[in-house]
Structures are given as C-alpha cells and as structure tokens.
Design a protein around this motif. Structure first.
Motif, PDB file in Angstrom:
ATOM      1  N   ALA A   1      18.712  23.624  40.270  1.00  0.00           N
ATOM      2  CA  ALA A   1      19.898  22.518  40.587  1.00  0.00           C
ATOM      3  C   ALA A   1      19.640  22.651  42.103  1.00  0.00           C
ATOM      4  N   SER A   2      19.267  23.461  42.724  1.00  0.00           N
ATOM      5  CA  SER A   2      19.598  23.716  44.150  1.00  0.00           C
ATOM      6  C   SER A   2      18.420  24.578  44.897  1.00  0.00           C
ATOM      7  N   GLY A   3      18.051  24.424  46.227  1.00  0.00           N
ATOM      8  CA  GLY A   3      17.266  25.231  46.695  1.00  0.00           C
ATOM      9  C   GLY A   3      15.888  25.779  46.327  1.00  0.00           C
ATOM     10  N   ILE A   4      15.774  27.039  46.378  1.00  0.00           N
ATOM     11  CA  ILE A   4      14.377  27.404  45.860  1.00  0.00           C
ATOM     12  C   ILE A   4      13.919  26.816  44.608  1.00  0.00           C
ATOM     13  N   GLY A   5      15.120  27.072  43.687  1.00  0.00           N
ATOM     14  CA  GLY A   5      14.679  26.443  42.429  1.00  0.00           C
ATOM     15  C   GLY A   5      14.272  25.318  42.180  1.00  0.00           C
TER      16      GLY A   5
ATOM     17  N   PHE B   1      16.708  24.108  34.323  1.00  0.00           N
ATOM     18  CA  PHE B   1      17.743  24.897  33.833  1.00  0.00           C
ATOM     19  C   PHE B   1      18.804  25.274  35.059  1.00  0.00           C
ATOM     20  N   ASP B   2      19.942  25.019  34.692  1.00  0.00           N
ATOM     21  CA  ASP B   2      21.043  25.561  35.726  1.00  0.00           C
ATOM     22  C   ASP B   2      22.433  25.291  34.983  1.00  0.00           C
ATOM     23  N   ILE B   3      23.378  25.867  35.851  1.00  0.00           N
ATOM     24  CA  ILE B   3      24.874  25.596  35.433  1.00  0.00           C
ATOM     25  C   ILE B   3      25.438  24.460  35.909  1.00  0.00           C
TER      26      ILE B   3
ATOM     27  N   ASN C   1      11.982  32.862  36.663  1.00  0.00           N
ATOM     28  CA  ASN C   1      13.297  33.212  36.422  1.00  0.00           C
ATOM     29  C   ASN C   1      13.772  33.271  37.906  1.00  0.00           C
ATOM     30  N   ASN C   2      14.477  32.256  38.428  1.00  0.00           N
ATOM     31  CA  ASN C   2      14.959  32.052  39.765  1.00  0.00           C
ATOM     32  C   ASN C   2      16.332  32.046  40.089  1.00  0.00           C
ATOM     33  N   ALA C   3      17.308  31.835  38.954  1.00  0.00           N
ATOM     34  CA  ALA C   3      18.720  31.697  39.426  1.00  0.00           C
ATOM     35  C   ALA C   3      19.218  33.017  39.805  1.00  0.00           C
TER      36      ALA C   3
ATOM     37  N   ALA D   1      25.046  45.448  46.273  1.00  0.00           N
ATOM     38  CA  ALA D   1      24.888  45.078  44.950  1.00  0.00           C
ATOM     39  C   ALA D   1      23.611  44.058  44.693  1.00  0.00           C
ATOM     40  N   TYR D   2      23.747  43.190  45.766  1.00  0.00           N
ATOM     41  CA  TYR D   2      22.295  42.402  45.848  1.00  0.00           C
ATOM     42  C   TYR D   2      21.170  42.885  45.903  1.00  0.00           C
ATOM     43  N   SER D   3      20.906  43.794  46.715  1.00  0.00           N
ATOM     44  CA  SER D   3      19.797  44.648  46.782  1.00  0.00           C
ATOM     45  C   SER D   3      19.385  45.516  45.546  1.00  0.00           C
TER      46      SER D   3
ATOM     47  N   THR E   1      14.657  35.416  54.454  1.00  0.00           N
ATOM     48  CA  THR E   1      15.517  34.807  54.396  1.00  0.00           C
ATOM     49  C   THR E   1      14.945  33.059  54.601  1.00  0.00           C
ATOM     50  N   VAL E   2      15.633  32.341  53.505  1.00  0.00           N
ATOM     51  CA  VAL E   2      15.287  31.080  53.239  1.00  0.00           C
ATOM     52  C   VAL E   2      16.277  30.122  53.414  1.00  0.00           C
ATOM     53  N   ASP E   3      16.018  29.160  54.032  1.00  0.00           N
ATOM     54  CA  ASP E   3      17.039  28.101  54.634  1.00  0.00           C
ATOM     55  C   ASP E   3      17.416  27.290  53.267  1.00  0.00           C
ATOM     56  N   SER E   4      18.077  27.654  52.343  1.00  0.00           N
ATOM     57  CA  SER E   4      18.749  27.097  51.131  1.00  0.00           C
ATOM     58  C   SER E   4      19.831  26.584  51.241  1.00  0.00           C
ATOM     59  N   PRO E   5      20.637  25.936  50.467  1.00  0.00           N
ATOM     60  CA  PRO E   5      21.888  25.423  50.436  1.00  0.00           C
ATOM     61  C   PRO E   5      22.908  26.726  50.538  1.00  0.00           C
TER      62      PRO E   5
HETATM   63  N1  LIG Z   1      17.676  31.925  50.198  1.00  0.00           N
HETATM   64  C1  LIG Z   1      17.365  32.950  50.476  1.00  0.00           C
HETATM   65  O1  LIG Z   1      17.372  33.471  51.613  1.00  0.00           O
HETATM   66  C2  LIG Z   1      16.791  33.979  49.347  1.00  0.00           C
HETATM   67  C3  LIG Z   1      15.896  35.028  49.695  1.00  0.00           C
HETATM   68  C4  LIG Z   1      15.552  36.057  48.951  1.00  0.00           C
HETATM   69  C5  LIG Z   1      15.653  35.648  47.461  1.00  0.00           C
HETATM   70  N2  LIG Z   1      16.282  34.418  47.189  1.00  0.00           N
HETATM   71  C6  LIG Z   1      16.565  34.370  45.726  1.00  0.00           C
HETATM   72  O2  LIG Z   1      15.976  33.018  45.632  1.00  0.00           O
HETATM   73  C7  LIG Z   1      16.798  32.535  44.332  1.00  0.00           C
HETATM   74  C8  LIG Z   1      17.340  31.031  44.439  1.00  0.00           C
HETATM   75  O3  LIG Z   1      18.132  31.245  45.686  1.00  0.00           O
HETATM   76  P1  LIG Z   1      18.475  29.986  46.663  1.00  0.00           P
HETATM   77  O4  LIG Z   1      18.542  30.352  47.968  1.00  0.00           O
HETATM   78  O5  LIG Z   1      17.729  28.795  46.455  1.00  0.00           O
HETATM   79  O6  LIG Z   1      20.121  29.810  46.347  1.00  0.00           O
HETATM   80  P2  LIG Z   1      21.022  28.471  45.682  1.00  0.00           P
HETATM   81  O7  LIG Z   1      22.136  28.916  45.526  1.00  0.00           O
HETATM   82  O8  LIG Z   1      20.456  27.503  46.530  1.00  0.00           O
HETATM   83  O9  LIG Z   1      20.320  28.216  44.279  1.00  0.00           O
HETATM   84  C9  LIG Z   1      20.800  29.063  43.139  1.00  0.00           C
HETATM   85  C10 LIG Z   1      20.717  28.414  41.939  1.00  0.00           C
HETATM   86  O10 LIG Z   1      21.103  29.095  40.732  1.00  0.00           O
HETATM   87  C11 LIG Z   1      22.130  28.646  39.894  1.00  0.00           C
HETATM   88  N3  LIG Z   1      22.924  29.666  38.848  1.00  0.00           N
HETATM   89  C12 LIG Z   1      23.740  30.399  39.545  1.00  0.00           C
HETATM   90  N4  LIG Z   1      24.304  31.161  38.522  1.00  0.00           N
HETATM   91  C13 LIG Z   1      23.536  30.627  37.336  1.00  0.00           C
HETATM   92  C14 LIG Z   1      23.604  31.155  35.979  1.00  0.00           C
HETATM   93  N5  LIG Z   1      24.562  31.888  35.555  1.00  0.00           N
HETATM   94  N6  LIG Z   1      22.706  30.463  35.090  1.00  0.00           N
HETATM   95  C15 LIG Z   1      21.927  29.181  35.644  1.00  0.00           C
HETATM   96  N7  LIG Z   1      21.797  28.964  36.853  1.00  0.00           N
HETATM   97  C16 LIG Z   1      22.804  29.668  37.697  1.00  0.00           C
HETATM   98  C17 LIG Z   1      22.861  27.771  40.952  1.00  0.00           C
HETATM   99  O11 LIG Z   1      23.977  26.951  40.277  1.00  0.00           O
HETATM  100  C18 LIG Z   1      22.258  27.322  41.982  1.00  0.00           C
HETATM  101  O12 LIG Z   1      21.669  26.000  41.505  1.00  0.00           O
HETATM  102  C19 LIG Z   1      18.051  33.549  43.917  1.00  0.00           C
HETATM  103  O13 LIG Z   1      17.382  34.454  43.091  1.00  0.00           O
HETATM  104  C20 LIG Z   1      17.967  34.275  45.338  1.00  0.00           C
HETATM  105  O14 LIG Z   1      18.566  35.378  45.163  1.00  0.00           O
HETATM  106  C21 LIG Z   1      17.042  33.619  48.024  1.00  0.00           C
END
Ligand SMILES: NC(=O)c1ccc[n+]([C@@H]2O[C@H](COP(=O)([O-])OP(=O)(O)OC[C@H]3O[C@@H](n4cnc5c(N)ncnc54)[C@H](O)[C@@H]3O)[C@@H](O)[C@H]2O)c1
Length: 252
Positions: free
Chosen positions: A14-18, A35-37, A87-89, A152-154, A185-189
């Motif tokens: 629903a957002s960003g990378i996914g 898929f998303d919540i 598996n991106n969430a 925790a994230y790491s 680092t990725v410029d996502s929401p």
């Molecule tokens: N942005 C970064 O800098 C970066 C860097 C490395 C890895 N990542 C990873 O990339 C992935 C996507 O990150 P992003 O930056 O696009 O973030 P984002 O917040 O823009 O997108 C994450 C999405 O996951 C969904 N989500 C959260 N909990 C959920 C659940 N329980 N079930 C289903 N969906 C759920 C959110 O609703 C959101 O739409 C993540 O796994 C993040 O850890 C991001």
C-alpha cells in the motif's frame, strides 16, 4: 513483458517500496495480488496501476497465520499458481536496545520476522505442490552492518537474512529460489514521516542522504527493479543471495 503469465503476491504493497514493486510487476505483465493492512493505501496502489494491469488488492495482516495461509491459498486457487512472493511488509523503531520497550520489540518482530516466516511457510507449501517458485524477502543493510538507533530493526532484518539463507539450502531441490534484498536508505513515505517528525527535518534528511556514498537516498522504484530482476527467469541461477542496493553505504 518480463513477468508475462506469472502470478505474484507483494505484501506491504500500500506504500513505498511494496507499492513500487506491485506496480512494476503489474506493468511487466504479472497478475499481482497486493496485500497490506492499509485499505486506503491499497486503493491508491490500485489507482496508480497502469491501464489494463491485472492487480487485485486484499487486506491481509502478515502477523496473522490464518490470514496469510488463507490469502495465499486463495491466490493459488484463483490464479492457478503462485509463482512469486515478495515478503516486503515491515515497520521500524528508532531506539537503542536499552531504550526499546518489550512490547515494541514484540510488535516489530511480529511484522518483520514472523510476517516473513508465515509468508514463506505457506508459500513453500503451495510452491512445492506446483513444482517451484520464487520468494524474495525484504531485508536491509541494517541486517548486515550496525545502524545507529535501530537495535530491534537490525535484529529483525538479520533474522530475515538468516531465514533466506536457510531456506535457500532447504528448498533448492524443490525448485524454489529464495533471495533477499538489502536496501540502504530509501526515500519512502515511512522515511518521509521519520524526517518530518524531527526538530530539524532538513538536517536529518541531509544526514540520511550522506550515509550513502552516492550522497542521496534510493527510490522505491530502484528497489523495485532489483525485485524484478530476482523475480524474472533471467535470474534463474541467483539463489540464496542478499542483493545489496545501497548507494555504497556498506562499501567502506
Ligand atoms: N525505506 C527504507 O529506507 C528501507 C531500507 C531498507 C529496508 N526497508 C524495508 O522495505 C520494506 C518497505 O519499507 P518502506 O520504506 O516502503 O515502508 P512503508 O511504511 O512506506 O511501507 C510499508 C508497508 O507495510 C505495511 N504493513 C505494516 N505492517 C503490516 C502488516 N502487519 N501486514 C501487512 N502490511 C503491513 C504498511 O501498511 C505499509 O504500507 C520494509 O520491510 C522495510 O523494513 C526500507
């Protein structure tokens, strides 16, 4: 059309990378299940899909085993196959280990690690039945090197990295290719929200950009192209790898 006749599921779409992955896969001819919540975000993904794209959305919480199992089985039944699972969430917490609340740790692990585990577990069952498939897990450079304030994230992303390697060993003979992507680092929401919440957003943005040797953040689309490579048949010999897309963050 690099993914013609393929069926793909993308979580956290629903957002960003996914969202970028779901849209790119759809534009490459895949039948995509996003898929998303976040229902509103899923509607946005649908609205952004190119004309004629085969993109369906579903509210699925990756932490809930029954939801993940049933949703993946539905896809396999409806489309006849599940070729690709991304598996991106994921979620983040900015804290050192001593500042991390126990409940926040459990919540993060539930999404970032249990969520990936559940997706893999139920996709592997389907992929074994049909004789193969591709699984792509979203890890992070934070699972490979230490990143300040992300204890925790790491830990969760190192877990995703380890699960990917273990699955590559276990499921090569099943014809299931398993890889992970480690973005910098990725410029996502998500990152946008972190930056906006800081007392000096400009300074934080600059420091986040400076982490990468290239002096900028990545874009969700750049990560989506890495996922496309791992999903397509041209990467048939890529298995058990962690594809680092980080603008040089881990080069030194
Ligand atoms: N942005 C970064 O800098 C970066 C860097 C490395 C890895 N990542 C990873 O990339 C992935 C996507 O990150 P992003 O930056 O696009 O973030 P984002 O917040 O823009 O997108 C994450 C999405 O996951 C969904 N989500 C959260 N909990 C959920 C659940 N329980 N079930 C289903 N969906 C759920 C959110 O609703 C959101 O739409 C993540 O796994 C993040 O850890 C991001």
């Amino acid at each position: 059309m690099k993914l013609a006749n393929k069926t793909a599921v993308v979580t956290g779409a629903a957002s960003g990378i996914g969202q970028a992955i779901a849209l790119l896969f759809a534009s490459e001819g895949a039948t995509v299940y996003a898929f998303d919540i976040d229902e509103a975000g899923l509607k946005e993904t649908e609205a952004k899909a190119p004309y004629g794209a085969k993109l369906t959305t579903a509210v699925v919480d990756v932490t809930q085993a029954d939801q993940v199992r049933d949703a993946l089985e539905r896809v396999a039944q409806e489309a006849g196959r599940l070729d690709i699972l991304v598996n991106n969430a994921g979620i983040g917490i900015a804290a050192t280990v001593d500042e991390t609340d126990e409940d926040d740790w459990d919540r993060l692990m539930a999404v970032n690690l249990r969520g990936v585990f559940l997706g893999c577990k139920y996709a592997v069952r389907i992929m074994k039945r049909q004789g193969g498939g591709v699984i792509i897990n979203m890890a992070s450079v934070a699972g490979i090197v230490g990143v300040k304030n992300r204890a925790a994230y790491s830990a969760s992303k190192a877990g995703v990295y380890g699960l990917t390697k273990a699955m590559a060993v276990d499921h090569a003979a099943d014809g299931i290719r398993v890889n992970c992507i480690c973005p910098g680092t990725v410029d996502s929401p998500w990152i946008g929200k972190i930056i906006a919440g800081q007392p000096d957003p400009d300074a934080v943005r600059k420091s986040m950009e400076a982490r990468q040797l290239l002096g900028r953040m990545g874009t969700p689309e750049e990560i989506a192209h890495a996922a496309l490579y791992l999903a397509q048949d041209e990467s048939a010999f890529v298995h058990g790898t962690a594809l680092i897309i980080d603008g040089g963050l881990t080069a030194q």
